[in-house]
Design an enzyme around this catalytic site. Structure first.
Site, PDB file in Angstrom:
ATOM      1  N   SER A 197      62.641 -37.420  21.853  1.00 55.39           N
ATOM      2  CA  SER A 197      61.939 -36.746  22.957  1.00 55.39           C
ATOM      3  C   SER A 197      61.824 -35.244  22.704  1.00 55.39           C
ATOM      4  O   SER A 197      60.836 -34.616  23.107  1.00 55.39           O
ATOM      5  CB  SER A 197      62.615 -37.044  24.297  1.00 55.39           C
ATOM      6  OG  SER A 197      63.845 -36.387  24.392  1.00 55.39           O
ATOM      7  N   ASN A 198      62.791 -34.654  22.026  1.00 61.77           N
ATOM      8  CA  ASN A 198      62.661 -33.223  21.689  1.00 61.77           C
ATOM      9  C   ASN A 198      61.542 -33.010  20.678  1.00 61.77           C
ATOM     10  O   ASN A 198      60.796 -32.033  20.762  1.00 61.77           O
ATOM     11  CB  ASN A 198      63.984 -32.666  21.156  1.00 61.77           C
ATOM     12  CG  ASN A 198      64.899 -32.237  22.278  1.00 61.77           C
ATOM     13  OD1 ASN A 198      64.691 -31.200  22.894  1.00 61.77           O
ATOM     14  ND2 ASN A 198      65.903 -33.060  22.580  1.00 61.77           N
ATOM     15  N   ARG A 205      77.004 -38.570   0.672  1.00 63.98           N
ATOM     16  CA  ARG A 205      76.334 -37.683   1.633  1.00 63.98           C
ATOM     17  C   ARG A 205      75.436 -36.683   0.889  1.00 63.98           C
ATOM     18  O   ARG A 205      74.294 -36.443   1.257  1.00 63.98           O
ATOM     19  CB  ARG A 205      77.382 -36.912   2.454  1.00 63.98           C
ATOM     20  CG  ARG A 205      76.764 -35.963   3.479  1.00 63.98           C
ATOM     21  CD  ARG A 205      77.786 -35.037   4.100  1.00 63.98           C
ATOM     22  NE  ARG A 205      78.865 -35.731   4.758  1.00 63.98           N
ATOM     23  CZ  ARG A 205      78.771 -36.311   5.951  1.00 63.98           C
ATOM     24  NH1 ARG A 205      77.650 -36.265   6.619  1.00 63.98           N
ATOM     25  NH2 ARG A 205      79.797 -36.939   6.483  1.00 63.98           N
ATOM     26  N   MET A 223      71.733 -37.474  13.867  1.00 65.12           N
ATOM     27  CA  MET A 223      73.113 -37.881  14.123  1.00 65.12           C
ATOM     28  C   MET A 223      74.018 -37.896  12.884  1.00 65.12           C
ATOM     29  O   MET A 223      75.014 -38.607  12.860  1.00 65.12           O
ATOM     30  CB  MET A 223      73.129 -39.258  14.806  1.00 65.12           C
ATOM     31  CG  MET A 223      72.431 -39.273  16.158  1.00 65.12           C
ATOM     32  SD  MET A 223      72.986 -37.967  17.279  1.00 65.12           S
ATOM     33  CE  MET A 223      74.558 -38.659  17.786  1.00 65.12           C
ATOM     34  N   ARG A 224      73.645 -37.119  11.871  1.00 64.66           N
ATOM     35  CA  ARG A 224      74.519 -37.036  10.704  1.00 64.66           C
ATOM     36  C   ARG A 224      74.922 -35.582  10.478  1.00 64.66           C
ATOM     37  O   ARG A 224      74.146 -34.665  10.766  1.00 64.66           O
ATOM     38  CB  ARG A 224      73.803 -37.558   9.448  1.00 64.66           C
ATOM     39  CG  ARG A 224      73.545 -39.056   9.459  1.00 64.66           C
ATOM     40  CD  ARG A 224      73.046 -39.518   8.101  1.00 64.66           C
ATOM     41  NE  ARG A 224      73.894 -39.078   7.011  1.00 64.66           N
ATOM     42  CZ  ARG A 224      75.090 -39.606   6.696  1.00 64.66           C
ATOM     43  NH1 ARG A 224      75.554 -40.622   7.387  1.00 64.66           N
ATOM     44  NH2 ARG A 224      75.796 -39.130   5.704  1.00 64.66           N
ATOM     45  N   ASN A 240      69.630 -26.472  15.612  1.00 66.82           N
ATOM     46  CA  ASN A 240      70.034 -27.707  16.293  1.00 66.82           C
ATOM     47  C   ASN A 240      70.009 -27.467  17.793  1.00 66.82           C
ATOM     48  O   ASN A 240      70.159 -26.335  18.236  1.00 66.82           O
ATOM     49  CB  ASN A 240      71.455 -28.084  15.851  1.00 66.82           C
ATOM     50  CG  ASN A 240      71.949 -29.363  16.506  1.00 66.82           C
ATOM     51  OD1 ASN A 240      71.222 -30.359  16.573  1.00 66.82           O
ATOM     52  ND2 ASN A 240      73.174 -29.352  17.004  1.00 66.82           N
ATOM     53  N   HIS A 247      71.964 -28.690  21.329  1.00 63.90           N
ATOM     54  CA  HIS A 247      73.155 -29.389  21.818  1.00 63.90           C
ATOM     55  C   HIS A 247      73.110 -29.365  23.349  1.00 63.90           C
ATOM     56  O   HIS A 247      72.842 -28.320  23.943  1.00 63.90           O
ATOM     57  CB  HIS A 247      74.412 -28.681  21.295  1.00 63.90           C
ATOM     58  CG  HIS A 247      75.663 -29.386  21.677  1.00 63.90           C
ATOM     59  ND1 HIS A 247      76.150 -30.473  20.975  1.00 63.90           N
ATOM     60  CD2 HIS A 247      76.514 -29.192  22.720  1.00 63.90           C
ATOM     61  CE1 HIS A 247      77.249 -30.907  21.555  1.00 63.90           C
ATOM     62  NE2 HIS A 247      77.491 -30.153  22.613  1.00 63.90           N
TER      63      HIS A 247
END
Ligand code: GRF
Length: 244
Positions: free
Chosen positions: A12-13, A71, A96-97, A113, A115
């Site tokens: 949605s962002n 990773r 989500m990482r 990011n 939050h």
């Protein structure tokens, strides 16, 4: 300015960024590519629908390889994709990482990011429940640069949202989300307009020449659009935003 967006889920962002661009609120911004580590992330579908390149780059834990190296391999594939497309700003919209230190070093103060709390309060997961359990009467959202500490990079923008006595995790999340969708694009435009400077861990924003006023005026178009979108999902925005 070319922006690359990383998202793992709903998106949605990301949708709000797409809307800000198509409504000509976000200017001189190209949403160049959307990258997801989840094959079925709705964010990928949003990109495709809007003719934005959508890349699925899965994380694969290689047998016999330490987690950090797996990773790194994953991050390197993402970095390659971003560099190939000339991306200047990386935006994490529900990604989500955790990023490897190498990723962060490749884009110092060029990864943002969002939050859903007023950092440094309530970093990590299950944020809204943390806020409710703490009995806070104010929460909100934070756009920050990503550094090597989780949810602790230089803060660019914060928007406050009041917490109601009867709030649940869901109702608080919905109310904060409305403001996430307004705050993240603003931070991107500030960056693109070269209005910010980071000194040590502090972000200084230059609002001179009426930058803030003209942004607010321009974003009015998005606010009206947002009002209609919430109505479409059956929830009037006034209800979501109601404060007793
Ligand atoms: C948002 O609440 C954001 O603050 C957090 O993850 C959520 C992503 O939502 N980092 P969406 O995928 O943008 O809808």
């Amino acid at each position: 300015m070319k922006v690359g967006v990383l998202a793992s889920g709903r998106g949605s962002n990301f949708q709000s960024m797409v809307d800000h661009v198509s409504l000509d609120v976000l200017r001189d911004i190209e949403l160049e590519v959307l990258i997801s580590n989840k094959r079925n992330a709705p964010a990928l579908a949003i990109a495709r629908k809007n003719d934005i390149e959508a890349l699925y780059i899965p994380y694969v834990r290689k047998r016999g390889l330490p987690k950090e190296e797996s990773r790194l391999l994953h991050d390197q594939r993402i970095i390659d994709a971003l560099q190939k497309r000339g991306v200047e700003l990386v935006v994490l919209a529900g990604y989500m990482r955790l990023l490897s230190p190498q990723f962060i070093d490749t884009y110092p103060n060029r990864i943002m990011n969002i939050h859903p709390s007023l950092l440094p309060k309530h970093p990590g997961l299950h944020v809204h429940q943390q806020v409710i359990d703490a009995g806070d009467d104010v929460s909100g959202c934070t756009v920050h640069f990503v550094n090597k500490e989780v949810d602790a990079g230089p803060i660019i923008l914060q928007t406050k949202v009041s917490v109601r006595k009867d709030d649940t995790e869901e109702s608080l999340a919905a109310r904060v989300l409305v403001f996430e969708h307004r705050t993240f694009p603003k931070a991107i435009q500030i960056f693109a307009d070269k209005r910010l400077r980071v000194v040590e861990k502090v972000v200084f924003i230059d609002y001179s020449g009426g930058w803030g006023e003209s942004w607010d005026q321009r974003q009015g178009v998005y606010l009206r659009h947002q009002e209609k979108s919430w109505a479409k999902v059956g929830k009037p925005l006034v209800e979501v935003l109601r404060v007793d």
